[in-house]
Design a protein around this motif. Structure first.
Motif, mmCIF file in Angstrom:
data_model
loop_
_atom_site.group_PDB
_atom_site.id
_atom_site.type_symbol
_atom_site.label_atom_id
_atom_site.label_comp_id
_atom_site.label_asym_id
_atom_site.label_seq_id
_atom_site.Cartn_x
_atom_site.Cartn_y
_atom_site.Cartn_z
ATOM 1 N N GLY A 198 0.719 -0.992 0.132
ATOM 2 C CA GLY A 198 -0.382 -0.070 0.143
ATOM 3 C C GLY A 198 0.847 1.251 -0.111
ATOM 4 N N ASN A 199 0.230 2.028 -0.120
ATOM 5 C CA ASN A 199 1.205 3.844 0.143
ATOM 6 C C ASN A 199 0.036 4.307 0.463
ATOM 7 O OD1 ASN A 199 -0.468 3.745 -2.447
ATOM 8 N ND2 ASN A 199 0.454 5.053 -3.386
ATOM 9 N N GLY B 198 14.394 5.339 1.479
ATOM 10 C CA GLY B 198 13.538 3.671 1.472
ATOM 11 C C GLY B 198 12.496 4.273 0.786
ATOM 12 N N SER C 259 5.275 4.328 0.806
ATOM 13 C CA SER C 259 5.133 3.462 0.305
ATOM 14 C C SER C 259 5.524 1.806 0.641
ATOM 15 C CB SER C 259 5.400 3.331 -1.343
ATOM 16 O OG SER C 259 5.354 4.359 -2.435
ATOM 17 N N ARG D 249 -0.497 1.564 -9.019
ATOM 18 C CA ARG D 249 -1.357 0.557 -8.226
ATOM 19 C C ARG D 249 -0.907 -0.036 -6.461
ATOM 20 N NH1 ARG D 249 -5.251 3.296 -10.364
ATOM 21 N NH2 ARG D 249 -5.510 1.591 -11.530
ATOM 22 N N GLY E 47 1.823 0.147 -4.574
ATOM 23 C CA GLY E 47 1.706 1.162 -4.126
ATOM 24 C C GLY E 47 2.736 2.700 -3.990
ATOM 25 N N VAL E 48 2.928 2.977 -5.312
ATOM 26 C CA VAL E 48 3.694 3.826 -5.876
ATOM 27 C C VAL E 48 3.022 5.479 -5.958
ATOM 28 C CG1 VAL E 48 4.715 5.075 -7.954
ATOM 29 C CG2 VAL E 48 5.157 2.456 -7.623
ATOM 30 N N ASN E 49 3.310 6.206 -4.836
ATOM 31 C CA ASN E 49 2.167 7.675 -4.986
ATOM 32 C C ASN E 49 3.657 8.003 -5.970
ATOM 33 O OD1 ASN E 49 1.220 7.785 -2.343
ATOM 34 N ND2 ASN E 49 3.163 7.499 -1.851
ATOM 35 N N ASN E 50 4.328 8.767 -6.726
ATOM 36 C CA ASN E 50 4.906 9.531 -7.018
ATOM 37 C C ASN E 50 5.660 8.662 -8.294
ATOM 38 O OD1 ASN E 50 3.918 12.056 -6.299
ATOM 39 N ND2 ASN E 50 5.436 11.760 -4.765
ATOM 40 N N HIS F 124 9.877 6.268 -8.941
ATOM 41 C CA HIS F 124 10.325 5.274 -8.027
ATOM 42 C C HIS F 124 10.759 4.107 -8.696
ATOM 43 C CE1 HIS F 124 8.186 4.197 -4.334
ATOM 44 N NE2 HIS F 124 8.565 3.023 -4.426
ATOM 45 N N ASN G 84 12.295 6.743 -3.790
ATOM 46 C CA ASN G 84 11.696 6.944 -4.860
ATOM 47 C C ASN G 84 12.098 8.446 -4.902
ATOM 48 O OD1 ASN G 84 8.725 9.245 -3.799
ATOM 49 N ND2 ASN G 84 9.440 8.986 -5.631
#
Lengths: 567, 188
Positions: free
Chosen positions: A36-37, A528, A566, B140, B143-146, B149, B164
């Motif tokens: 998840g994140n 990380g 993440s 998704r 879990g990658v935000n930006n 990565h 990241n």
């Protein structure tokens, strides 16, 4: 809230069962994966009358979300908890003062069948008939909630069927969406073509929305279909793509409740080999806004997606001052790109070679003739096929990038822009903006870990707010730290101010005029999957773009904190 | 790896004598969360993405014969991403020779820009395996935000490290970790 209670209750029951059979849980857990994140953004706002940043009554606002996805073999389940207390300035107000779970799904694949219940994101072809997606940075999320079934009857044929309602902030849009898509890979389908160098993929989709006729003035179609076909042909260095979609009459707030049909065509061709890439694209869309609520506007409840055929710039003067936004009601657009790498060892290329990029894009309205049939058929207008109408946007830009030696790298960018403020920003009576933009970017690597990157940007125009300059200095210490200082300065407004007010003229010439400076300082730490950053300063009112979607943000001033993780 | 049973014993010594009570529920919850989050055996999920020729590819099929894999998320509109991949491209041949590593670059460009991916990659002469994730499905799932990565996958297919953002010089740390993995050393 009821949903949350239900979830907790279900979890309690599940845990009850689990605790009886600890050994099997052990097996499940050790094969399963949780991922998840998380992201939290908070801002402490300051009133800043010089840039027009108004007082925010809460003083502090936060956006946050947490995604948790559990997968075990073909089984997957996930939720996202979101919180907007209150939503950051510039985010859609629909999120305001609310927290909860609007994204939740369970899915499994069994042999050739895949089933998702709950929320899902889906895209057919390039999205002319259907695309649901999220852009969390902009608060954009049109996920469908319902049932989706995917099936691969034989190798090479992929079928998708779905039904659902679209998310609209913490609620759902009233329309029901039903859709079907078939995607066929001819090389996989026919064994004789398996080894053929020409790869062909075709597809077709049918999307229908149902919304009751809620209008007292007109008889509206309650079922509206949008359907289309597509083909992609690839042979080695060459790729060609074509897609067409047609929508039946769909009177809506967007088109002023006329009964015109919709149509979209999207063509793309490219050629590429080592050191050279060429892409040419064309798009025409006529009355193609397709929403699961005909009364909605802006980015809300859009079922389909019409891509902008313009370059997505990253330098702030280019990305935030005059970026283009797709015009759903009608648009004709062309784009061409050239990427060329000058070889290492040649006269121009030197030791490390040199990269050259050229991009040109044009967008205009359609050439339409008004039918003046408001009281009869209400078809509205007729549009010529290939004649451009009112000019919307032009961007011709080039970039040269070169590594000079082990320490220095440089990049030069030039862009010429023409921007129709009245159409793109919905203003009236404003002159089109003609601007020249230049950017010099340099990177100096001090040693293995330390480096400094700078951007000097200048925008020249006689329209709108006049000239702008931006200076950015970024210092980074690999692999954890970065520090940056940036100032965006509106020279044009300063000049107008000085010329317009004689009394202050002599004073302001020598005084640093803070009203036209948008400065900020920021620092960040990465480790990380975690990233923490802090910014203090001013944000200019304007258009803010991330990942291809743009929104209008108000001026703000203050301290901004962001944490992403993440796991 | 801590098992659920071990965890329950540790968190609650009276486990075997107790009935199903609230404390078991609490312990279960703590164990569930702590084991799952601490679990090191995460792998690349099986998600359908696009190849540059427009056909479909399942990421469960990403393999490198027991050697490490770098999985990097990028986009044609993301300048730090391009700096990172261009910097690595200059030394990629050496990395492959030394460590056997494979770099898999996942572009998150959507319809607007995805046609630019292949010409950009070929134009720059990248020798990576490149796939496109136009609707963010793999992004998704991981879990990658930006972007950028980066994930590092060891020879057994486990994700053992992630990072990241990109600053000049980050690739040196990445190479050190890849070297350790290719020698079979642990990097945790």
């Amino acid at each position: 809230m009821n949903l949350l209670k239900f979830l907790i209750l279900s979890l309690l029951i599940l845990f009850g069962i689990f605790s009886l059979t600890a050994q099997s849980v052990d097996e499940i857990l050790n094969r399963g994966q949780i991922r998840g994140n998380f992201q939290i953004e908070g801002q402490i706002y300051q009133e800043d009358s010089v840039i027009g940043a108004e007082e925010v009554p809460e003083r502090y606002r936060t956006n946050a979300f947490l995604n948790v996805i559990y997968t075990n073999g073909g089984f997957s389940a996930g939720i996202r908890y979101e919180s907007y207390l209150n939503q950051l300035l510039g985010y859609p107000e629909g999120y305001g003062n609310n927290s909860g779970i609007m994204y939740r799904y369970v899915s499994f694949t069994k042999d050739k069948l895949g089933v998702t219940v709950g929320s899902f994101y889906e895209q057919f072809g390039s999205g002319l008939t259907l695309r649901t997606y999220e852009e969390r940075g902009l608060g954009y999320d049109n996920a469908l909630e319902g049932i989706r079934v995917k099936y691969e009857p034989i190798k090479g044929i992929n079928l998708t069927g779905l039904t659902g309602k679209q998310r609209l902030f913490f609620d759902f849009a009233p329309g029901i969406v039903r859709a079907f898509d078939a995607d066929i890979n001819l090389n996989e389908l026919f064994p004789s073509l398996e080894e053929n160098k020409t790869r062909v993929q075709i597809g077709g989709s049918f999307v229908s929305k149902y919304q009751t006729d809620d209008n007292s003035s007109f008889i509206l179609p309650e079922n509206v279909a949008n359907y289309g076909g597509r083909i992609n042909i690839n042979r080695g260095k060459v790729n060609f793509m074509a897609e067409y979609a047609k929508k039946i009459n769909d009177p809506s707030g967007d088109n002023g409740f006329i009964y015109h049909e919709g149509e979209a065509i999207f063509l793309q061709g490219s050629f590429s080999q080592k050191g050279l890439g060429i892409i040419v694209s064309a798009k025409r869309n006529d009355n193609m806004s397709f929403r699961s609520d005909r009364n909605e506007g802006i980015q809300n409840a859009l079922i389909n997606y019409l891509p902008a055929l313009t370059k997505q710039h990253t330098y702030n003067l280019l990305a935030t001052l005059y970026p283009y936004a797709v015009q759903l009601n009608g648009e004709l657009a062309f784009q061409a790109d050239l990427i060329y790498k000058v070889k290492k060892g040649s006269t121009l290329g030197g030791k490390y070679g040199m990269d050259f990029q050229l991009n040109a894009s044009f967008a205009s309205g359609l050439d339409t003739t008004n039918l003046n049939d408001e009281t009869t058929d209400r078809i509205g207008y007729t549009a010529k096929f290939l004649t451009p109408g009112e000019k919307y946007f032009t961007d011709v830009n080039g970039t040269l990038s070169k590594k000079i030696n082990k320490q220095w790298k440089g990049k030069l960018t030039y862009a010429y822009l023409e921007y129709n403020q009245n159409v793109i920003e919905g203003k009236s009576g404003q002159a089109d903006v003609f601007a020249n933009v230049g950017v010099i970017e340099t990177t100096y690597k001090i040693n293995k870990k330390h480096s400094i990157r700078t951007e000097i940007q200048a925008l020249f125009t006689n329209q709108d707010k006049g000239d702008w300059r931006t200076l950015l200095i970024e210092y980074s210490i690999a692999p954890h730290w970065f520090f940056a200082v940036q100032d965006q300065y509106n020279v044009g407004s300063d000049k107008a101010f000085q010329e317009g007010t004689n009394i202050f003229k002599s004073v302001s010439k020598i005084k640093f005029n803070s009203a036209y400076n948008y400065y900020n300082v920021s620092a960040g730490y990465n480790d990380g999957g975690n990233r923490i950053s802090l910014t203090y300063g001013r944000q200019r009112a304007g258009i803010f773009c991330v990942g291809g979607v743009c929104r209008v943000v108000p001026a703000s001033s203050g301290l901004y904190l962001s944490i992403t993780s993440s796991f | 790896m801590v098992s659920y049973l071990d965890c329950m014993k540790y968190k609650n010594p009276n486990y075997f004598t107790m009935k199903i009570t609230k404390s078991i529920f609490t312990a279960t919850l703590i164990c569930l969360v702590s084991i799952s989050v601490a679990q090191s055996s995460k792998t690349i999920p099986s998600i359908d993405v696009k190849k540059m020729d427009g056909t479909t590819f399942n990421t469960g099929d990403i393999k490198n014969g027991g050697k490490p894999i770098i999985l990097n998320f990028w986009a044609t509109w993301c300048s730090p991403c391009k700096r990172e991949l261009n910097n690595i491209a200059e030394v990629y041949d050496d990395w492959v020779d030394e460590t056997g590593v494979k770099l898999v670059a996942i572009s998150i460009d959507d319809t607007r820009n995805m046609a630019k991916v292949a010409p950009y990659v070929n134009g720059k002469g990248w020798e990576y395996d490149v796939y496109i994730d136009p609707n963010g499905d793999l992004k998704r799932a991981l879990g990658v935000n930006n972007v950028p990565h980066t994930f590092l996958v060891d020879g057994e297919g486990k994700i053992v490290w992630q990072h990241n953002s990109y600053s000049e010089g980050d690739e040196d740390e990445l190479l050190e970790l890849v070297e350790k993995l290719s020698k079979g050393e642990s990097i945790e």
